[in-house]
Motif scaffolding. Structure first.
Motif, PDB file in Angstrom:
ATOM      1  N   SER A  59       0.966  -1.487  -0.051  1.00  0.00           N
ATOM      2  CA  SER A  59       0.357  -0.167   0.039  1.00  0.00           C
ATOM      3  C   SER A  59       1.182   1.069   0.052  1.00  0.00           C
ATOM      4  N   GLY A  60       0.538   2.309  -0.606  1.00  0.00           N
ATOM      5  CA  GLY A  60       0.888   3.294  -1.251  1.00  0.00           C
ATOM      6  C   GLY A  60       2.224   3.077  -2.010  1.00  0.00           C
ATOM      7  N   ASP A  61       2.676   2.287  -2.348  1.00  0.00           N
ATOM      8  CA  ASP A  61       3.657   2.260  -3.204  1.00  0.00           C
ATOM      9  C   ASP A  61       3.721   2.591  -4.268  1.00  0.00           C
ATOM     10  N   THR A  62       4.298   3.471  -5.028  1.00  0.00           N
ATOM     11  CA  THR A  62       4.861   4.106  -5.828  1.00  0.00           C
ATOM     12  C   THR A  62       5.949   3.292  -7.423  1.00  0.00           C
ATOM     13  N   ARG A  67      10.364  -0.433  -7.669  1.00  0.00           N
ATOM     14  CA  ARG A  67      11.786  -0.752  -8.485  1.00  0.00           C
ATOM     15  C   ARG A  67      12.298  -1.091  -7.406  1.00  0.00           C
ATOM     16  N   ALA A  68      12.398  -0.428  -6.437  1.00  0.00           N
ATOM     17  CA  ALA A  68      13.399  -0.486  -5.063  1.00  0.00           C
ATOM     18  C   ALA A  68      13.435  -1.872  -4.345  1.00  0.00           C
ATOM     19  N   ALA A 101      10.363   5.694 -16.635  1.00  0.00           N
ATOM     20  CA  ALA A 101      12.621   6.035 -16.037  1.00  0.00           C
ATOM     21  C   ALA A 101      12.101   4.768 -15.550  1.00  0.00           C
ATOM     22  N   ASN A 102      11.308   4.687 -14.284  1.00  0.00           N
ATOM     23  CA  ASN A 102      11.068   3.365 -13.096  1.00  0.00           C
ATOM     24  C   ASN A 102      10.151   2.112 -13.911  1.00  0.00           C
ATOM     25  N   LEU A 103       9.708   2.378 -14.072  1.00  0.00           N
ATOM     26  CA  LEU A 103       9.023   1.223 -14.896  1.00  0.00           C
ATOM     27  C   LEU A 103       9.962   0.478 -16.146  1.00  0.00           C
ATOM     28  N   THR A 104      10.417   1.217 -17.419  1.00  0.00           N
ATOM     29  CA  THR A 104      11.368   0.756 -17.630  1.00  0.00           C
ATOM     30  C   THR A 104      12.664   0.098 -17.166  1.00  0.00           C
ATOM     31  N   ALA A 105      13.147   0.826 -16.214  1.00  0.00           N
ATOM     32  CA  ALA A 105      13.997  -0.482 -15.126  1.00  0.00           C
ATOM     33  C   ALA A 105      13.426  -1.813 -14.645  1.00  0.00           C
ATOM     34  N   ILE A 106      12.485  -1.948 -14.267  1.00  0.00           N
ATOM     35  CA  ILE A 106      11.401  -3.077 -13.605  1.00  0.00           C
ATOM     36  C   ILE A 106      11.037  -3.764 -14.956  1.00  0.00           C
TER      37      ILE A 106
END
Length: 200
Positions: A59-62, A67-68, A101-106
């Motif tokens: 919950s609350g994750d972006t 990614r982290a 950028a985060n979704l690309t890394a994932i």
């Protein structure tokens, strides 16, 4: 006899599908077993699919949070992954380029592991303006267009967002009726994901 036994064993293999998401995945406000991953698993099993859904919702994750923690989440050794992040990015007005950028890394990390992926898109709340909304939605579309191997489900909350009968009092999180509708709409895409799993 041996080939037949091998075929039977392969057909019975349980496929592990991880859903990497936020409070929608985590089943915020719902009783245990009523969240989206659990209901998807039940629906797939009713269709004869030997699937185990792994709830990797926080919950609350972006997208940055997902990614982290991706490497940690992958310790559960899924056979396929549903990426369902972005809702909190939109609620916080995070720059769409940062989300991209985060979704690309994932997606790159999952491709490097040869894991079939389904990407669930998200829309931004209307109060952030039409321009932001267009740019935010385009983030998911562009990622999917650049990766034909990814199963794309354009809007995670399709058919549920904005409907008081489908949501909890906060008007954000689906209630049990809303989750059932999400499952009904998502099933074809999830089954498309399953056929991409080797020996699935």
């Amino acid at each position: 006899m041996l080939p037949l036994l091998a075929a039977t064993s392969a057909a019975a293999r349980e496929i592990r599908v991880m859903m990497l998401g936020d409070s929608i995945t985590a089943g915020y406000g719902l009783a245990r077993g009523q969240g989206l991953p659990a209901r998807l698993e039940a629906a797939l099993r009713e269709r004869g699919r030997q699937v185990r859904m792994i709830d990797a919702g926080v919950s609350g994750d972006t997208t940055a949070g997902g990614r982290a923690r991706l490497d940690w989440a992958l310790a559960d050794r899924p056979d396929a992954v549903i990426v369902a992040l972005g809702g909190n990015d939109g609620l916080r007005g995070i720059e769409p380029r940062a989300s991209a950028a985060n979704l690309t890394a994932i997606l790159d990390a999952l491709r490097a592991r040869n894991l079939p992926v389904m990407l669930a898109g998200m829309l931004a709340p209307p109060n952030l303006g039409a321009e932001y909304g267009r740019e935010f939605a385009a983030t998911f579309t562009a990622l999917a267009q650049a990766r034909p191997e990814v199963v794309f489900y354009p809007f995670l909350l399709e058919g549920v967002a904005g409907d008081p009968a489908m949501n909890q009092p906060d008007r954000i999180h689906p209630n049990e009726t809303g989750v059932a509708e999400l499952v009904r709409r998502m099933l074809p895409s999830v089954e498309s994901l399953l056929v991409r799993v080797p020996n699935g």
